[in-house]
Design an enzyme around this catalytic site. Structure first.
Site, mmCIF file in Angstrom:
data_model
loop_
_atom_site.group_PDB
_atom_site.id
_atom_site.type_symbol
_atom_site.label_atom_id
_atom_site.label_comp_id
_atom_site.label_asym_id
_atom_site.label_seq_id
_atom_site.Cartn_x
_atom_site.Cartn_y
_atom_site.Cartn_z
ATOM 1 N N ASP A 67 -8.855 5.719 -17.082
ATOM 2 C CA ASP A 67 -7.404 5.563 -16.972
ATOM 3 C C ASP A 67 -6.907 4.333 -17.718
ATOM 4 O OD1 ASP A 67 -8.644 3.801 -15.230
ATOM 5 O OD2 ASP A 67 -7.879 4.737 -13.417
ATOM 6 N N ASN A 135 -6.831 3.644 -0.636
ATOM 7 C CA ASN A 135 -6.179 4.867 -0.138
ATOM 8 C C ASN A 135 -6.971 6.126 -0.508
ATOM 9 O OD1 ASN A 135 -5.758 5.061 -2.849
ATOM 10 N ND2 ASN A 135 -3.530 5.162 -2.772
ATOM 11 N N HIS A 137 -8.084 6.907 -3.572
ATOM 12 C CA HIS A 137 -7.889 7.445 -4.921
ATOM 13 C C HIS A 137 -9.154 7.296 -5.766
ATOM 14 C CE1 HIS A 137 -6.054 3.449 -6.668
ATOM 15 N NE2 HIS A 137 -7.319 3.530 -7.030
ATOM 16 N N GLU A 142 -3.849 9.627 -7.058
ATOM 17 C CA GLU A 142 -3.406 9.159 -5.746
ATOM 18 C C GLU A 142 -3.440 10.298 -4.726
ATOM 19 O OE1 GLU A 142 -3.272 6.116 -5.497
ATOM 20 O OE2 GLU A 142 -1.885 5.084 -6.831
HETATM 21 C C1 GLP Z 1 -7.933 0.900 -9.794
HETATM 22 C C2 GLP Z 1 -8.594 1.865 -10.775
HETATM 23 C C3 GLP Z 1 -9.655 2.688 -10.116
HETATM 24 C C4 GLP Z 1 -10.549 1.801 -9.272
HETATM 25 C C5 GLP Z 1 -9.749 1.172 -8.174
HETATM 26 C C6 GLP Z 1 -10.567 0.257 -7.272
HETATM 27 O O1 GLP Z 1 -6.785 1.360 -9.193
HETATM 28 N N1 GLP Z 1 -7.684 2.731 -11.427
HETATM 29 O O2 GLP Z 1 -10.398 3.370 -11.105
HETATM 30 O O3 GLP Z 1 -11.583 2.555 -8.730
HETATM 31 O O4 GLP Z 1 -8.714 0.411 -8.747
HETATM 32 O O5 GLP Z 1 -10.636 -1.016 -7.824
HETATM 33 P P1 GLP Z 1 -11.581 -2.169 -7.311
HETATM 34 O O6 GLP Z 1 -12.946 -1.792 -7.723
HETATM 35 O O7 GLP Z 1 -11.081 -3.407 -8.027
HETATM 36 O O8 GLP Z 1 -11.395 -2.254 -5.852
#
Ligand code: GLP
Length: 258
Positions: A67, A135, A137, A142
């Site tokens: 993404d 959440n 995702h 989402e």
């Molecule tokens: C972001 C990314 C996700 C990732 C998530 C968790 O929103 N788009 O791909 O898995 O955050 O991030 P973190 O590993 O910093 O908790």
């Protein structure tokens, strides 16, 4: 689904590295699906150290990222392109031509989604690295996102923006939109490794592994994939109801149905 409980970010890196190396050594032209966020940083660190020490080459490896934010330049300090350059690409021998990320600051986002979906069709992902949002995702899919979704533009949840605000000076600076691989696109990967750390992931992780398969928790769809490894610390697994079945060198291995 296999769940491996580890004790530290270093251990996460080591266990995830084993999965990456198995794929890269089997096929020097393999396609790696990569993720951003704090969860995969231990893995990228381990890949860089291994590349320097053992000369594992990524010269012909292709990478596809999940993404990218919409509305900030690729060169912005918090773009996912910058994150990947700083945490991995600048430190290994990957060919820049083999790196793929969505472009979030172009004029026509619909065309960009179509272009990215073509990239995915042409490069079947061998191993997809994932994190998980608090959440539930995956990538930026989402809660409520269709399991049949392909690359699309999303409006970010307020909770996601708040979670990610720690990387920006102020919540107002966190983009409101992103381009993300869809859930169907993610499920096409031959193998998936999901990394989760910390207490704020515990509820989402428990639902992903032991809850109902539902768009309320997008990560729960992984129960339907035949080859998923979850690598997580004790806090992220603290709400899990199942008990570990194997204990090797202090590393707990949970075997789950689904
Ligand atoms: C972001 C990314 C996700 C990732 C998530 C968790 O929103 N788009 O791909 O898995 O955050 O991030 P973190 O590993 O910093 O908790």
């Amino acid at each position: 689904m296999e769940v491996i409980q580890v004790r530290s970010i270093e251990e996460i890196g080591q266990v995830a590295l084993r999965e990456v190396l198995a794929v890269v050594k089997r096929n020097s032209r393999a396609v790696l699906g990569l993720a951003t966020g704090s969860s995969p940083i231990g893995l990228y660190h381990a890949m860089i150290k291994d590349h320097q020490k053992n000369k594992t080459s990524y010269a012909n490896i292709r990478t596809i990222n999940l993404d990218e934010y919409v509305g900030i330049e690729s060169s912005h300090s918090q773009s996912y392109r910058t994150f990947m350059n700083e945490h991995l690409f600048n430190h290994i021998d990957i060919n820049p031509k083999n790196i793929h990320l969505p472009v979030g600051n172009g004029d026509d986002l619909r065309l960009e989604c179509e272009r990215y979906e073509r990239v995915l069709q042409e490069n079947n992902v061998d191993l997809q690295i994932l994190g998980i949002g608090s959440n539930g995702h995956i990538a930026f899919n989402e809660p409520g996102t269709s399991f049949h979704s392909r690359t699309h533009v999303v409006t970010l949840d307020e909770r996601t923006r708040q979670d990610n605000a720690r990387f920006f000076n102020h919540l107002d600076e966190v983009p409101k939109y992103a381009i993300t691989m869809g859930i169907e696109s993610i499920l096409r990967a031959k193998q998936i490794v999901l990394i989760a750390m910390g207490k704020n992931k515990a509820k989402a992780v428990a639902h992903m592994i032991g809850g109902s398969v539902s768009t309320d928790c997008p990560a729960s769809v992984l129960q339907l994939h035949p080859n998923v490894v979850v690598i997580a610390d004790e806090e992220a697994l603290s709400e899990l109801k199942v008990k570990p079945s194997i204990l090797i060198d202090g590393v707990k291995l949970f075997k789950c149905n689904g």
